[in-house]
Design a protein around this motif. Sequence first.
Motif, short mmCIF file in Angstrom:
data_model
loop_
_atom_site.label_atom_id
_atom_site.label_comp_id
_atom_site.label_asym_id
_atom_site.label_seq_id
_atom_site.Cartn_x
_atom_site.Cartn_y
_atom_site.Cartn_z
N THR A 2 48.74 9.22 17.53
CA THR A 2 49.37 10.09 16.54
C THR A 2 50.65 9.46 16.05
O THR A 2 51.43 8.94 16.82
N VAL A 3 50.85 9.52 14.78
CA VAL A 3 51.92 8.77 14.15
C VAL A 3 52.76 9.67 13.26
O VAL A 3 52.37 10.01 12.16
N PRO A 4 53.92 10.09 13.74
CA PRO A 4 54.76 10.88 12.85
C PRO A 4 55.24 10.03 11.69
O PRO A 4 55.74 8.93 11.91
N SER A 112 50.92 -8.93 7.24
CA SER A 112 50.61 -9.30 8.62
C SER A 112 49.66 -8.30 9.28
O SER A 112 48.96 -8.62 10.22
N ARG A 113 49.63 -7.06 8.76
CA ARG A 113 48.74 -6.03 9.32
C ARG A 113 47.29 -6.23 8.88
O ARG A 113 46.41 -5.51 9.31
N LEU A 114 47.06 -7.21 7.99
CA LEU A 114 45.70 -7.46 7.49
C LEU A 114 45.04 -8.65 8.18
O LEU A 114 43.90 -8.99 7.89
N HIS A 132 52.13 4.51 2.81
CA HIS A 132 53.23 5.47 2.86
C HIS A 132 54.35 5.01 3.79
O HIS A 132 55.15 5.82 4.24
N HIS A 133 54.37 3.71 4.13
CA HIS A 133 55.45 3.20 4.97
C HIS A 133 56.68 2.87 4.11
O HIS A 133 56.57 2.12 3.14
N ALA A 134 57.84 3.37 4.54
CA ALA A 134 59.07 3.03 3.82
C ALA A 134 59.31 1.52 3.88
O ALA A 134 59.93 0.95 2.99
N LEU A 267 44.56 3.98 25.48
CA LEU A 267 46.02 3.94 25.69
C LEU A 267 46.81 4.40 24.47
O LEU A 267 48.01 4.65 24.57
N GLU A 268 46.13 4.51 23.31
CA GLU A 268 46.84 4.94 22.09
C GLU A 268 47.45 6.33 22.26
O GLU A 268 48.50 6.64 21.70
N ALA A 269 46.78 7.17 23.04
CA ALA A 269 47.26 8.56 23.20
C ALA A 269 48.37 8.67 24.25
O ALA A 269 49.00 9.72 24.37
N VAL A 296 53.49 -2.71 21.55
CA VAL A 296 54.54 -1.77 21.93
C VAL A 296 54.59 -0.60 20.96
O VAL A 296 54.62 -0.79 19.74
N SER A 297 54.57 0.62 21.51
CA SER A 297 54.74 1.83 20.71
C SER A 297 56.11 2.41 20.97
O SER A 297 56.52 2.56 22.13
N LEU A 298 56.83 2.76 19.92
CA LEU A 298 58.16 3.37 20.04
C LEU A 298 58.16 4.71 19.32
O LEU A 298 57.59 4.84 18.24
N ARG A 299 58.82 5.71 19.90
CA ARG A 299 58.99 7.00 19.25
C ARG A 299 60.43 7.45 19.44
O ARG A 299 61.05 7.13 20.45
N SER A 300 60.95 8.21 18.46
CA SER A 300 62.29 8.77 18.59
C SER A 300 62.24 10.23 18.18
O SER A 300 61.44 10.62 17.34
N GLY A 314 60.00 -7.90 14.99
CA GLY A 314 58.83 -8.49 14.34
C GLY A 314 57.74 -7.51 13.94
O GLY A 314 56.68 -7.92 13.48
N GLY A 315 57.99 -6.21 14.11
CA GLY A 315 56.96 -5.21 13.77
C GLY A 315 57.37 -4.34 12.61
O GLY A 315 58.02 -4.79 11.66
N GLY A 316 57.02 -3.06 12.66
CA GLY A 316 57.34 -2.16 11.57
C GLY A 316 56.98 -0.73 11.92
O GLY A 316 56.76 -0.42 13.09
N GLY A 317 56.92 0.12 10.90
CA GLY A 317 56.54 1.50 11.14
C GLY A 317 57.43 2.48 10.42
O GLY A 317 58.00 2.16 9.36
N HIS A 318 57.57 3.66 10.99
CA HIS A 318 58.34 4.74 10.39
C HIS A 318 59.61 4.98 11.21
O HIS A 318 59.76 4.48 12.31
N ARG A 319 60.46 5.85 10.67
CA ARG A 319 61.73 6.13 11.33
C ARG A 319 61.56 6.65 12.76
O ARG A 319 62.25 6.24 13.68
N PHE A 320 60.60 7.53 12.94
CA PHE A 320 60.42 8.16 14.25
C PHE A 320 59.20 7.64 15.01
O PHE A 320 58.91 8.13 16.10
N ALA A 321 58.47 6.69 14.41
CA ALA A 321 57.29 6.12 15.09
C ALA A 321 57.10 4.71 14.59
O ALA A 321 56.88 4.49 13.41
N ALA A 322 57.20 3.75 15.50
CA ALA A 322 57.11 2.35 15.07
C ALA A 322 56.51 1.53 16.19
O ALA A 322 56.28 2.02 17.30
N GLY A 323 56.24 0.25 15.90
CA GLY A 323 55.65 -0.61 16.91
C GLY A 323 55.84 -2.07 16.58
O GLY A 323 56.22 -2.43 15.47
N PHE A 324 55.59 -2.90 17.57
CA PHE A 324 55.65 -4.35 17.37
C PHE A 324 54.85 -5.02 18.47
O PHE A 324 54.40 -4.38 19.42
N THR A 325 54.63 -6.34 18.31
CA THR A 325 53.97 -7.14 19.33
C THR A 325 55.03 -7.84 20.15
O THR A 325 55.84 -8.59 19.58
N GLY A 326 55.05 -7.58 21.47
CA GLY A 326 56.04 -8.20 22.34
C GLY A 326 55.43 -9.35 23.12
O GLY A 326 54.24 -9.33 23.42
#
Length: 353
Positions: A2-4, A112-114, A132-134, A267-269, A296-300, A314-326
Amino acid sequence: MTVPAEGGAPAGVGPTDTDWADAVAAVRALSADARVLLICHVNPDGDALGSMLGFGLGLRRWGVRHLQATFPGPPEVPEPFRWLPGLELLVPQDAAYPDPDLVICFDAASESRLGDLVDRLDKAGTALVLDHHASNTRFGGIHLVDPHAAATSVVAEGLLDRLGVPLDAEIATCLYVALSTDTGSFRFEATTPEVHRMAARLLATGIRPGDISRRIFDTRPFGAVRLFGEVLGRARLEPAAVAGRGLVWTYATQDDLARYGQPAYVLEALIDSVRCTAEADVSCVVKQVAAAEWAVSLRSKGAVDVSRVAVALGGGGHRFAAGFTGRGTVDEVVDRIRAELDGALPARSEQLP
Ligand code: AMP
Ligand code: MN
Ligand code: MN
């Protein structure tokens, strides 16, 4: 999974009338024999698959005969989405048209996501980007990028409407999966009146929201339930991190998956169970994808713009949900996150309550 989407109103602007007109013209210009390739981001989630397949079904109704959908990497659709209408459009990336007349990208903020499919952008006659990514990098030719949209499926519905394609239950099922995934079942800040109006239009086609939600949110193998128990049991709370806002994190290895006989998608959930932690604003799950590579999944909850942290790493996403490859060990990856988080807090006056 789930991705806010964006919570606070971002500065970005949505598509202009000209952008919409260009996108409609690109579809209308297709000849009867035109080949159209739809691409969504690597490790596709509900919005990536749902917006792509829903739009694809709409294009087929519109009259496109040579139509393929694909995504980079192994051609395996995560189990929760293996019942979606339109799956018959999917082809493995190697079988995708090498030089389509039109390519349309869904839910991908950057090239890079392609993955290896990025070459199709140059080889296609026209490249249309729905997102819809800023943080969208404005790759491709025609941009329908709306940072205010709760999901890419909102943009997809807007284009179908402008093409005069009516919603049916199959299209609506895909778009509903996308919308409910990215709004966390209509719980996140992105759940605007417009989101509920779109949900109403989709539900009016007769789709069954209870069945859909159970399949995509509330079903997992017993082995995954037990795996979650072990991985949540090793979660660490660092109350002093993020200038006292708190960080909670855990990790899962390939060995963990193997011991419980589970595929990686389960593990996505996990992040949704970790981010419940009351004592932490920021949550993190580090998932092993290769010996020294971690997704890596990050949430705030609001104090930190985690997309800045992800972009810095090195990743991307939204203000409250983002991720990258570590890369490296778990401890090295988490150390880097801590360091970025220390510098990520906005000035006091900018902080959310
Ligand atoms: P996830 O934690 O995988 O659910 O992803 C949360 C958000 O971060 C989504 O909007 C993703 O598109 C974005 N994201 C996740 N991983 C990456 C990555 N490696 N590069 C760029 N964006 C990412
Ligand atoms: Mn996505
Ligand atoms: Mn999305």
